[in-house]
Every structure is written in structure tokens, then in C-alpha cells.
Design an enzyme around this catalytic site. Structure first.
Site, mmCIF file in Angstrom:
data_model
loop_
_atom_site.group_PDB
_atom_site.id
_atom_site.type_symbol
_atom_site.label_atom_id
_atom_site.label_comp_id
_atom_site.label_asym_id
_atom_site.label_seq_id
_atom_site.Cartn_x
_atom_site.Cartn_y
_atom_site.Cartn_z
ATOM 1 C CG HIS A 261 8.704 40.039 -47.519
ATOM 2 N ND1 HIS A 261 8.405 40.438 -46.145
ATOM 3 C CD2 HIS A 261 8.262 38.802 -48.415
ATOM 4 C CE1 HIS A 261 8.127 38.912 -45.285
ATOM 5 N NE2 HIS A 261 7.701 37.877 -46.376
ATOM 6 C CG ASP A 317 6.129 33.501 -53.760
ATOM 7 O OD1 ASP A 317 6.063 32.277 -53.730
ATOM 8 O OD2 ASP A 317 5.712 34.181 -53.026
HETATM 9 C C1 LIG Z 1 4.327 41.953 -50.580
HETATM 10 C C2 LIG Z 1 3.430 42.856 -50.488
HETATM 11 C C3 LIG Z 1 1.918 43.039 -50.509
HETATM 12 C C4 LIG Z 1 4.305 44.115 -49.344
HETATM 13 O O1 LIG Z 1 3.325 44.784 -48.964
HETATM 14 P P1 LIG Z 1 2.780 46.227 -48.190
HETATM 15 O O2 LIG Z 1 4.242 46.038 -47.657
HETATM 16 O O3 LIG Z 1 1.754 46.396 -47.633
HETATM 17 O O4 LIG Z 1 3.150 47.527 -48.754
HETATM 18 P P2 LIG Z 1 2.320 48.313 -49.798
HETATM 19 O O5 LIG Z 1 1.939 47.595 -50.983
HETATM 20 O O6 LIG Z 1 2.087 48.869 -49.406
HETATM 21 O O7 LIG Z 1 4.053 48.955 -50.699
HETATM 22 C C5 LIG Z 1 4.649 49.603 -50.182
HETATM 23 C C6 LIG Z 1 5.107 50.828 -51.499
HETATM 24 O O8 LIG Z 1 6.020 49.962 -52.076
HETATM 25 C C7 LIG Z 1 5.511 49.695 -53.942
HETATM 26 N N1 LIG Z 1 5.645 47.993 -54.095
HETATM 27 C C8 LIG Z 1 5.450 47.522 -53.492
HETATM 28 N N2 LIG Z 1 5.414 45.972 -53.649
HETATM 29 C C9 LIG Z 1 5.820 46.240 -55.050
HETATM 30 C C10 LIG Z 1 5.323 46.003 -56.244
HETATM 31 N N3 LIG Z 1 6.007 44.386 -55.894
HETATM 32 N N4 LIG Z 1 5.342 46.322 -57.148
HETATM 33 C C11 LIG Z 1 6.164 47.661 -57.212
HETATM 34 N N5 LIG Z 1 5.339 48.790 -56.133
HETATM 35 C C12 LIG Z 1 5.683 48.213 -54.998
HETATM 36 C C13 LIG Z 1 3.752 49.717 -53.314
HETATM 37 O O9 LIG Z 1 3.455 50.747 -54.452
HETATM 38 C C14 LIG Z 1 4.102 51.520 -52.269
HETATM 39 O O10 LIG Z 1 4.302 52.310 -52.814
HETATM 40 P P3 LIG Z 1 3.856 54.399 -52.481
HETATM 41 O O11 LIG Z 1 4.964 54.270 -51.376
HETATM 42 O O12 LIG Z 1 4.458 54.866 -53.346
HETATM 43 O O13 LIG Z 1 2.458 54.378 -52.521
HETATM 44 C C15 LIG Z 1 3.823 44.293 -51.311
HETATM 45 O O14 LIG Z 1 4.916 44.120 -51.321
HETATM 46 C C16 LIG Z 1 3.001 43.260 -53.001
HETATM 47 O O15 LIG Z 1 2.268 43.128 -53.045
HETATM 48 N N6 LIG Z 1 4.093 42.590 -53.695
HETATM 49 C C17 LIG Z 1 3.881 41.716 -54.796
HETATM 50 C C18 LIG Z 1 2.604 40.212 -54.279
HETATM 51 C C19 LIG Z 1 3.639 39.036 -54.098
HETATM 52 O O16 LIG Z 1 4.869 39.130 -54.382
HETATM 53 N N7 LIG Z 1 3.705 39.016 -52.450
HETATM 54 C C20 LIG Z 1 4.541 37.893 -52.255
HETATM 55 C C21 LIG Z 1 4.756 38.130 -51.036
HETATM 56 S S1 LIG Z 1 6.060 36.810 -50.176
#
Ligand SMILES: CC(C)(COP(=O)(O)OP(=O)(O)OC[C@H]1O[C@@H](n2cnc3c(N)ncnc32)[C@H](O)[C@@H]1OP(=O)(O)O)[C@@H](O)C(=O)NCCC(=O)NCCS
Length: 380
Positions: A261, A317
């Protein structure tokens, strides 16, 4: 000219003051109008929480009864709205119908004037009260069934399940549906809520503001993650297959849906609550398959994250899709059900925006050319 500092995607930018929602991402806590989500979900109906979000205070018994009566009286859809639902293109996604129907409903307010700063949405409560009727009606139409009229003796969640399936749900299922709506009702300045506030800041109607928010929620980066969690659970198929799947996905740098998140650095408190509900529901329905697979995904995922020192935990979720499926809600309706709950939060933010309005008008850092020589049409 040196490049000014800016925040892509407005990350970290505080765009307004708000008294509606507080997320403590470090501690994994969430508050609506100062009340902990844990207390609200355990003790309040969705109608009670909607009142809290709209008026900033929990209702007393008399206020709640009057408000509940008003919301329930507004569930029934006008005939032309039913016609619109029946004639909406079959291939359209239910979120596209919701976006359109909300604007259409504005024609059915009792008040003549519903534009401008005066807003009667707390009187009609259309956008909150009627969404379940629209979602259920659309689903039934697409499956060749007659629309089911709402019942005023059922809670918001129970009535939705009734209109969807045509059968009065088990009392515990109805309460669980309500609890899920409470958990999804509000979550601060996310993309759809911010959209609602931007549109409201132009003094547009609350209908148009919510319709716009609906469009923002439809996008796969916002609503819809629980749909993809269930796709993953179906693809994995068994507890034994989890470890290989998760390890392969992480080795290939793919994300595990329902994990992580932008704000929480601890387990999302909504995930904690909904996990408990899923555990009970799985037991009651005699189907532990989804819960067992999800728990194993969480275990394997967390092991890897601990090794890597990353504070990534399940979000709301992760468990909600399985709850919906066990309640008989089809996957295509997961995002509309999210919208059904979040409409209360959107409305609350629209009212707050109007109360202390300032038009949103950020600037862009221009990276194009200037003073290009103009060439007339016949010489291009
Ligand atoms: C929710 C979300 C978009 C938040 O993203 P964010 O704060 O922008 O974080 P990032 O996507 O930049 O990820 C940061 C790090 O954590 C990792 N990470 C984050 N969520 C992850 C996941 N669900 N699975 C695996 N790795 C994850 C990323 O690969 C990244 O690793 P790195 O630093 O080695 O490159 C992201 O966690 C995600 O895509 N989750 C899955 C989709 C989901 O469940 N969305 C509903 C949100 S309520």
C-alpha cells in the site's frame, strides 16, 4: 531555466485540510471522523457510518432511525432509470453504467435547483441509497432475470444481497456485507475521492462529482485489485502450489496482488478485520479453500519480505474478494460494490470541499517548445 521541484502524481503533497479520515500508515490504524475503524466495523451499521461521514458525529437513536428511514425510502429506482439499466449495452462494464446512471439520477431530485453551491444530496441520498439497486438490477438484467424491488426492512448490505439473488440472505451474511461496506466507505485523498473534490471545487453538482469519481475508481490502479487477487487464487488452485507460484512471481519481479500500500507500512487494519470475517464465513460455508490459499500466500510472501527487509503486508483487497465470492457476488461486481461503499465517503468530501471551497488549479512544468514559426495550412 532550472527545473522547478514538483511531485509527480502529487505524491506527498498536502492539497487541503480535512476532518474526515486519518490514516496512520506506520501503526496500521484508520479513523473516520476520529473514530477507530475497528470500533466502527464492530458496532455500527453502514447507515450509521454514512451519517457519521456526512454530519461528522455519530447519530443518537432518534437521528439514526430517521436517517435510516430516509435512506431506505430512497432505494427504489424510478422507471426511466430501470429502463436505462435494461437498455445499457450488454458489453459495457457495470462501472460504466454506474458512471452514467449517477448523472442521470440528478434529474430525479425533488428539488428544482440542485446546481451551484446549494446541494441537496443529503436530502435525497440518491448516490448512496440507490447504487445497490442499480448494481443488482444491472446484473439481473444481463442474466435474463427480472429486477427485484428493494425491501425497507433489510440493512443496506442485506438488501443488496437480496436484490442480487432474489433471496433474503442469512442474517450473518447480511451483517458481514454491511461490515465490508463500512470498511470500504472512506479512505482519505485517494484518486477517486480527490477527483470528486476537484469536480466539486468548480461548484459542479454532487451528481457530476460522484460520476467523475466513479470513472477514477474504475481504473485498474485503484479499484479492482480484489478481482485480481481472486484470479491469482484460482490460478494457483491449491495450498501446495502456493510456494512455487509466489517465489516464481517474486523472482520475476511481478507483484503479488492484494499486497502493499502507498500509505500503510503495517498490516492494513481493514485487512485485519476482513480476515477475521473471512475465517468465520469460510467455516460457516464449509469452504476453507480460498482462506487456506490466501493464508499460505501471505506466509510465503511475508517470509520473503522479511528477508528483504520490506514492510509490505496484505491490504484490504487481499481478503475481500474471497468474502464476496462466498457471499455469492460475482467477480465483475467487486469494483461496483467498492463504489457502493465509497459513495458515502465521496459525498462527505464533496460537502467538506464546498464548505471551505477553493478551486483546484495546479500548475504544470512546461517541457514543450515556444515561439515556433507558424506555417500556413497550404504550406505544411
Ligand atoms: C499498492 C501499490 C501500488 C503501492 O505501491 P507503491 O507505494 O508505489 O510501491 P512500489 O510499487 O513503488 O513498490 C515499492 C517496492 O515494494 C515492492 N512491492 C510493492 N508491492 C508489492 C507487491 N504487491 N508484490 C511484490 N512486491 C511489491 C516493489 O516491487 C518495490 O520493490 P523495489 O523497491 O525492490 O523495486 C503496490 O504495493 C501494488 O502494486 N500492490 C499490488 C496491487 C494492489 O494490491 N493494489 C491495491 C492497493 S489498496
Amino acid at each position: 531555466m532550472t527545473k522547478p521541484e514538483f511531485s509527480k502524481g502529487l505524491e506527498g503533497v498536502i492539497a487541503a485540510e480535512s476532518r474526515i479520515c486519518k490514516i496512520d500508515g506506520e501503526q496500521g490504524k484508520l479513523y473516520y471522523c476520529g473514530y477507530s475503524i475497528t470500533d466502527l466495523v464492530e458496532n455500527c451499521s453502514f447507515e450509521e457510518v454514512t451519517y457519521l461521514l456526512l454530519y461528522g458525529e455519530l447519530p443518537n437513536r432518534r437521528q439514526l432511525d430517521a436517517f435510516t428511514l430516509k435512506m431506505r425510502a430512497n432505494r427504489k429506482l424510478p422507471e426511466p432509470v430501470k429502463d436505462m439499466i435494461r437498455s445499457f449495452p450488454e458489453r459495457a462494464h457495470p462501472m460504466e453504467l454506474l458512471q452514467s446512471v449517477i448523472a442521470y439520477l440528478s434529474g430525479y431530485t425533488e428539488h428544482q435547483i440542485h446546481h451551484g453551491p446549494d446541494c441537496y444530496c443529503t436530502d435525497t441520498l440518491h448516490q448512496v441509497a440507490q447504487l445497490p439497486s442499480v448494481i443488482a438490477g444491472h446484473w439481473r438484467t444481463r442474466n435474463g432475470r427480472e429486477l427485484v424491488d428493494p425491501r425497507a426492512d433489510l440493512s443496506h448490505g442485506a438488501n443488496f444481497l437480496y436484490m442480487l439473488t432474489g433471496e433474503v440472505p442469512d442474517e450473518r451474511d447480511g451483517r458481514l456485507m454491511d461490515a465490508s461496506l463500512v470498511l470500504h466507505a472512506e479512505h482519505s485523498f485517494n484518486a477517486s475521492t480527490f477527483t470528486a473534490r476537484v469536480v466539486a471545487s468548480t461548484m459542479s453538482t454532487c451528481y457530476c462529482s460522484i460520476s467523475a469519481a466513479m470513472g477514477a475508481l474504475y481504473g485498474s490502479l485503484h479499484g479492482g485489485a480484489n478481482e485480481r487477487v481472486m484470479e491469482m487464487v484460482d490460478e494457483i488452485g491449491s495450498v501446495e502450489a502456493v510456494s512455487g507460484y509466489v517465489k516464481k512471481a517474486l523472482d520475476e519481479k511481478r507483484k503479488i496482488m492484494g499486497m502493499g500500500h502507498r500509505v500503510y507500512r503495517a498490516k492494513d487494519p481493514r485487512a485485519v478485520a476482513i480476515e477475521g470475517y473471512l475465517r468465520d464465513l469460510s467455516e460457516r460455508k464449509g469452504n476453507q479453500d480460498y482462506y487456506s490459499i490466501l493464508k499460505e500466500i501471505e506466509r510465503v510472501f511475508r517470509e520473503r519480505m522479511e528477508e528483504a527487509g520490506k514492510p509490505i503486508y496484505p491490504n484490504v483487497d487481499f481478503f475481500s474478494g474471497a468474502v464476496y465470492r462466498l457471499l455469492g457476488i460475482p467477480r465483475e461486481l467487486f469494483t461496483p460494490v467498492f463504489a457502493m461503499a465509497r459513495a458515502a465517503g465521496w459525498l462527505s468530501h464533496i460537502l467538506e470541499q464546498r464548505a471551505g471551497n477553493r478551486l483546484y488549479r495546479p500548475k504544470a512544468y512546461y517541457t514543450g517548445e515556444i515561439d515556433r514559426p507558424f506555417v500556413p495550412l497550404d504550406r505544411r
